[in-house]
Structure formats: structure tokens, C-alpha cells
Design an enzyme around this catalytic site. Structure first.
Site, PDB file in Angstrom:
ATOM      1  N   HIS A   3      69.165  33.213  51.762  1.00 52.34           N
ATOM      2  CA  HIS A   3      68.932  34.239  52.690  1.00 52.34           C
ATOM      3  C   HIS A   3      67.617  35.161  52.170  1.00 52.34           C
ATOM      4  O   HIS A   3      66.565  35.565  52.740  1.00 52.34           O
ATOM      5  CB  HIS A   3      69.830  34.882  53.077  1.00 52.34           C
TER       6      HIS A   3
ATOM      7  N   GLU B 126      73.462  32.944  49.052  1.00 48.31           N
ATOM      8  CA  GLU B 126      72.682  34.248  49.298  1.00 48.31           C
ATOM      9  C   GLU B 126      71.394  34.379  48.794  1.00 48.31           C
ATOM     10  O   GLU B 126      70.339  34.848  49.640  1.00 48.31           O
ATOM     11  CB  GLU B 126      73.544  35.428  48.444  1.00 48.31           C
TER      12      GLU B 126
END
Length: 450
Positions: free
Chosen positions: A25, A22
Site C-alpha cells: 500500500h 502494508e
């Protein structure tokens, strides 16, 4: 304690993989000018929440830790409304296709970079591994047909040097999936060298599940046991056994494993047992009288008070810091390609869907590797990180690969796919992921029960 170790190792594994994925991202989204609203580890109700940065980004740890997400400002998301006019240029949906592709790719790329970093560290610090010495192959296997003999040490596979048993397993596994004959250069116990041909065709046409290397007949060497630590005052110490002694026979009968010796010792309580020992290149006869020991069930057996091992000798596999970079990248790429090949073979029916694992199996292996040592745990972490990257790149809606598929359509037709296509794609993606999850959990349950 074992259960606690497994749970702790599983949580650490998931935590690292999710945060790294994550954050990939998040990092690229921020540098692309996109406003990030939430960075969540897990799904569901927040257990912990704090707000940081000029954009007041929420950092959340939620109740269901099997995943995570990064929520970005997006006009298509009703939860983002209303959006201030000044923030509209920072909306994800207003970014160029190239920026959106970069943001989506960043998650799997971060997992691959983590694997490269782990392999680099392991290569630089070095890992003690068993040498690539082979045991007696079972009859009617590819190894038996190739003429492999106990004690053969593999030095090359298809011209590629082999330094340890783990390297040999990995190279053979990749070659076996291809189904083509494999050339092995082995060094025999008399120091002569031979080139043997291993033909995996017998398993390549069937299901590639279970212990593929074992089905080839390639097994680690299990020979006369070697004495490790000797208990002070025990029967072995009184008889004069020393650490490093190799016990080749008991009562004149050759020994081919530590198990064979242990069985003789257990059945010789308080009775002299003649052992033939190799020590410093010469044969020595030792008479040991195992002590009688009684366990909690009342069963009595002999014990001589010495650690025994029939494993091959260890070798330290280590590389320089610059050489390790290329090797780490190569290992990561090879593992990713191998994972894709296995997925393809599962789709075509050449490999069994039993190979699909879920969270229970991951937790089990996380606990096992953690108990073995840090190096084993890190290797497992790298492997799962690569698997997560490959899984996310599959062209399935709801996954990163599904978004990339939509962006490819947008590039080819000059506009995003129709809303109904995206909607039905999402439904199909949810259904497919649900089916795969149920199948993985079923496989986990079967492994657990068996």
C-alpha cells in the site's frame, strides 16, 4: 523450547506478512503522489516510533501485532485536519479512481508476490520430499475401489507428472474438491504400469473438512522398516545390522511398518530375535538380542540401538531458474483459486466452517514447520501469505475488497456511494469480521483441547 520456537515463528510470520502487505500500500501510494502520514505494524499504543522522510512519515510498532495499517492524508479523516492548501492535491480522496484502486490492490498483490518469490526460491534450490508411493488403502474407500495396492508409485495424475508425495497431495486435493473422477497412472512394484480411476464422489457431496486425502484412502507407503543409524556397541551393531538394511520379517512374521518391529523388539528384552533382512538384493538372517532398558516409571522393555524408518525414499524436487518462475506463479494462482473455492463451499454448506483457522492454529503450524526446517517454514509462509491476500480481496467493508467494491460502484454510477451506505457498510463489515474472528478462535480452542 518448543513453546519459545512456536512464539518466535509466529512473530516472524506475522511480522513478514504484515510488513509486506502494508508496504505494498505504502509503495504505490507514494508513487501515486499521496502523502503518507503513518506506517504502523500493529494497532494500539506505539511501542516504538520514529519519523523519516520529507513528509515526516511516522513509522510505528504498536502493542497489538495482529495487523497493521497505512494512514494517508485524507480530507474525510478528522485526524488529518487541518490540511495545508499545498497538501490538498496529495490527499487520497482527491486521487482518480484508478489510482485509489491501484493503492488498495497493492497490499494483496504484495502478498501474492511474496508467495511467488518463496516458491521460486524453493524450486531453484530444490527440496527433499518423499516419493509418491502409496500404502494399503482402507476398505470401502475410493482408493480401495480403484484397485490401489501397497507400493504403487504414482507417476501421473490426469496426465500431469508427479514427482513427490507433496505434489500428489496437492493435485488430488484440488481435483477432489471438484468431485469428478481422477485418473492415476501408477507404477507397480513389478515395474508394470497401470491407469486407475479414483472417484471422490463419496466425499464431494459431504463436508470437505479434515484429512480429505486420507478419506479417499490415499495414504503414504508404510512398508518393511529400513535401518538408519546404528548405535556403536548396541545390540543391533553386535548382531551385524547395517545402515540401509531392510528388515522384512521378525521370527518369520512379515513386517509392514517400523511400529510392528519396534513392538516386537520392546517385548524381546534379553531374548534372541531372528530378523530377516534384505541387503544388496539378497536375504540375510540376523539374530539380535535387544538390551533391557528401564524408563523413569519403572517399566522395562527391549532396545536394539538402531534408527528405523518405514517412510518412502526421498527425491529432490528441483527446477531451473526460468522454469521456476512459471511454476511459482502457477502454484500461487492455484492456491488462491483453491482458497476461494473452499470459501465458496463453506458458504454453501458443502464444506465445514471448521476449516476456518485463527491465530492459535497459525502459531501452532508456524512452530511445527519451523522445527521441521527452513523449507517447510517458507512453504507455510507462502501459503498464509496467499490466504491473507485472498481474505483481503473479499468484498467485505473494512477489508481491501470492500473498498474496491465502493470504487466499482463509483465507476458504474459516476459518483461515490452515499455516505449512509458507506457508514452502514462499515458497521456490517465490523460485525461480520467480528463474527468470523470469534468462529476462528472457537475452532482454534476446539483443536487445542482435542
Amino acid at each position: 523450547m518448543t513453546l519459545l520456537t512456536t512464539i518466535a515463528a509466529f512473530i516472524v510470520t506475522l511480522g513478514i506478512l504484515i510488513v509486506v502487505h502494508e508496504y505494498g500500500h505504502y509503495w504505490v501510494a507514494r508513487r501515486s503522489g499521496v502523502k503518507v502520514l503513518r506506517f504502523s505494524i500493529g494497532f494500539g499504543r506505539p511501542l516504538a516510533r520514529w519519523v523519516r522522510g520529507a513528509d515526516r512519515t511516522e513509522w510505528v510498532v504498536a502493542t497489538m501485532p495482529l495487523g497493521g495499517y497505512v494512514r494517508m492524508l485524507d480530507e474525510r479523516d478528522p485526524d488529518c485536519a487541518p490540511i495545508a492548501p499545498a497538501d490538498l492535491p496529495r490527499s487520497f480522496n482527491r486521487q482518480s479512481v484508478s489510482k485509489r484502486i491501484a493503492i488498495v490492490l497493492a497490499g494483496p498483490a504484495a502478498n501474492l508476490l511474496l508467495a511467488i518469490a518463496v516458491y521460486w526460491v524453493l524450486n531453484v534450490i530444490g527440496v527433499m520430499e518423499p516419493q509418491a508411493i502409496l500404502g494399503q488403502p482402507a476398505a470401502a474407500t475410493a482408493a480401495a475401489d480403484a484397485g490401489i495396492a501397497p507400493g504403487d508409485r504414482v507417476v501421473e495424475v490426469e496426465g500431469e507428472p508427479v514427482r513427490s508425495w507433496n505434489e500428489l497431495r496437492w493435485i488430488l486435493l484440488q481435483r477432489a474438491v471438484g468431485g469428478k473422477p481422477i485418473s492415476l497412472a501408477v507404477e507397480r512394484t513389478d515395474a508394470s504400469r497401470r491407469v486407475l480411476t479414483l472417484d471422490p464422489a463419496s466425499i464431494a457431496s459431504g463436508e470437505l473438512d479434515g484429512d480429505v486425502i486420507g478419506r479417499l484412502g490415499v495414504v503414504p507407503y508404510s512398508g518393511p522398516p529400513r535401518v538408519g543409524r546404528v548405535t556403536e556397541g548396541g545390540a543391533a551393531a553386535r548382531a551385524g545390522l547395517q545402515a540401509g538394511d531392510r528388515i522384512v520379517a521378525a521370527e518369520g512374521h512379515p513386517l509392514d511398518s517400523a511400529r510392528a518391529l519396534i513392538e516386537r523388539v520392546r517385548g524381546s528384552a534379553e531374548r534372541p530375535l531372528e530378523l530377516t533382512v534384505e541387503r544388496d538384493g539378497r536375504a540375510v538372517r540376523v539374530n539380535v538380542t535387544p538390551a533391557r532398558v528401564t524408563d523413569e516409571s519403572g517399566t522395562s522393555f527391549g532396545r536394539m540401538g538402531a534408527e528405523l524408518s518405514d517412510r518412502p525414499p526421498l527425491v529432490k524436487v528441483q527446477y531451473g531458474p526460468f522454469e521456476s518462475v512459471g511454476l511459482a506463479v502457477e502454484k500461487t494462482a492455484d492456491t488462491a483459486v483453491f482458497s476461494l473455492k473452499m470459501l465458496g463451499k463453506m458458504v454453501t454448506g458443502e464444506a465445514s466452517w471448521k476449516n476456518l483457522s485463527g491465530p492459535v492454529t497459525i502459531a501452532d503450524y508456524a512452530g511445527q514447520t519451523a522445527r521441521i526446517g527452513l523449507a517447510s517454514f517458507l512453504s507455510f509462509l507462502a501459503l498464509v501469505s496467499i490466504s491473507l491476500a485472498v481474505l483481503n480481496l473479499l468484498p467485505i467493508p473494512m477489508l481491501d475488497g470492500g473498498h474496491l467494491l465502493y470504487y466499482l460502484i463509483e465507476i458504474l454510477k459516476g459518483s461515490p456511494p452515499a455516505e449512509w451506505i458507506v457508514e452502514w457498510g462499515q458497521r456490517a463489515g465490523v460485525a461480520l469480521l467480528g463474527l468470523l474472528t470469534v468462529l476462528a478462535l472457537y475452532n482454534d480452542l476446539i483443536r487445542l483441547l482435542s
